[in-house]
Design an enzyme around this catalytic site. Sequence first.
Site, short mmCIF file in Angstrom:
data_model
loop_
_atom_site.label_atom_id
_atom_site.label_comp_id
_atom_site.label_asym_id
_atom_site.label_seq_id
_atom_site.Cartn_x
_atom_site.Cartn_y
_atom_site.Cartn_z
N ASP A 206 0.83 3.39 -2.30
CA ASP A 206 0.91 2.44 -3.29
C ASP A 206 1.25 0.91 -2.85
O ASP A 206 1.89 0.94 -1.52
CB ASP A 206 2.02 2.76 -4.10
CG ASP A 206 2.59 1.96 -5.28
OD1 ASP A 206 1.76 1.60 -6.11
OD2 ASP A 206 3.54 1.02 -5.31
N GLU B 7 -4.00 1.40 -1.77
CA GLU B 7 -4.14 0.48 -3.03
C GLU B 7 -4.35 -1.00 -2.56
O GLU B 7 -3.21 -1.46 -2.22
CB GLU B 7 -3.14 1.00 -4.26
CG GLU B 7 -3.28 0.02 -5.51
CD GLU B 7 -2.19 -0.19 -6.39
OE1 GLU B 7 -2.09 -0.09 -7.47
OE2 GLU B 7 -1.00 -0.16 -5.57
#
Length: 614
Positions: free
Chosen positions: A327, A356
Amino acid sequence: MKNKYTPFFIILLMFAYANLQAQIERVEPPFWWSGMQKSELQLMIYGENIASFQPKTDEIAILEVKKTENPNYLFVTIDTKNVVAQKFNIDFEKNGKVAFSEEYELKERKQNSAQRKGFDSSDMIYLLMPDRFANGNTKNDSQPNVVEKADRTKQGGRHGGDIEGIIEHLDYIESLGATAIWSTPLCEDNDTVYSYHTYAQSDVYKIDPRYGTNEDYKKLASELHQRNMKLIMDYVVNHWGTTHWMMDDLPTYDWIHQFPGYAQTNYRMSTQMDPNASEIDAKMCMDGWFVKSMPDLNQSNPLALNYLIQNAIWWIEYADLDGFRVDTYSYNDKKGIATWTKAVMDEYPNFNIVGEIWLHDQAQIAYWQKDSKIGAIQNYNTYLPSVMDFTLHDAVSSAFYVENPSWDKGMIQVYENFVNDFLYPDINNILVFAENHDTGRVNEIYNDIQDYKLIMTLLATVRGIPQLYYGSEVGMKGNKGKGDGDIRRDFLGGWKEDAQSAFVASDRTGLQNEYFNFTSKIFNWRKKATAIHNGKTTQYLPQDNVYVYFRYNDNQKVMVVINNSKENRTLDLNRFKENLKEAKTGKEIIGGEEISLEKPLNIVGKTSYIIEVL
């Protein structure tokens, strides 16, 4: 003569001994393994005034004992090289005497663990949010040791989905053509509200009890592996939650970024590669907190960084994982996140990690992939094997709206995305998707199943690793404008009280089955389509909003035709002779019919073909 006070002194001594034993509240990692690539293991030992004791052990070498400004922490580095699996005691001495001991264990490592193979372009990843997928164990919906209780009436509340619910529906996921599961984070999040999101974790060595136990997570991986499927953990290096147990008693002041206290990131990730960026702007992107409830971890602190590296490796080894999705990858300290990534990949050379990188420019995204020539200009290498193709997501989110294509609108937007493939060091190892848990739902953006079919055709046949978001395969919608909870609706049938189950074909509506059957057909076909996994691409400029491209290797050739026009179109196949060569026929995968490649090809409006050239 027996002393009448003896029992009292014995009780007093026992009480003192018990208190000494309780001196240690946590040891992390809680256990480790013998035979790891990196033999040095740093134990974080936490307990009241623990730094006043000196750790000693006869069984294993202690390389370093590090104290911080907080006396409640000790960081003890031991050498596990050539040490067999065993349990051993660490004695804690004070004034030359052993005050208490702590048992630690090195476990036997799984055979060939270091060579585990991560997810790759032969996989299709199914992304789900565990709280919203299926409730397999109603007894764990609310738990005494975490604050928020289950309440399905709240859009942002806990709804009760759990690991057992995922396990119960693995047959469904497999039948869809998925070969891997990416679940959003499962570690404990003890926020008072919105905790189902689970990106603000409060204990990174513990599965949230509302999802199940650590053993349940291991079971999920085992069940997947029995199906030759893979498990990808959503890992968060950038931040924890304000309720993380360390936040009440930080090991060091700079364990998190302090200003002092909170300051929000500027979200401008372009500052991370901008040669002209000001130092303050670059700093505020990396060091600012993502939101106020998520303290930003300081990966430039060696102790914090090593803690995160060991935690990541611990989960891979413990749960037998096949990959990470990381993330907010590009919000981390640049040097720190590269060190973290390299350490994980050094331990598991065939593992895979996708970061990400939510940017809207291919050069900026490619900068973050391992061995990027763009990053090399600044002498920077992330060692990150895979990145997410957000620019393709951007194109997909608008291109299929366009009824009257122009110079830069319509299918040309998709075509132009692939023009820049040369920027990526490893074009097959990028994640392609139409949506995820943070974006608008594709079936909300496009209300017509025909658009969904065109998009799925694209994702199933272009280079990279396709990712499908749960529920879209049965037509699930969700409006991001109504809040994140609306794009994270409960999967129909995941709860016993649901009147209908989209998991079961006989219970689905005709339209839901049409969504499912199309998705299942093309992704199950994709499993053995090697030209899609590792083949080359030739694409042709879209004409009249019809996009044609070929995927091919030495063993297979696939022609993909996507008619984004509402009108029927006729293609003169002579235009594609450089790929078709002398081919006469092809098998169309979606409809199953044989197609002549010696005459013009007619294709209905808003229809796609996947043709195996024979």
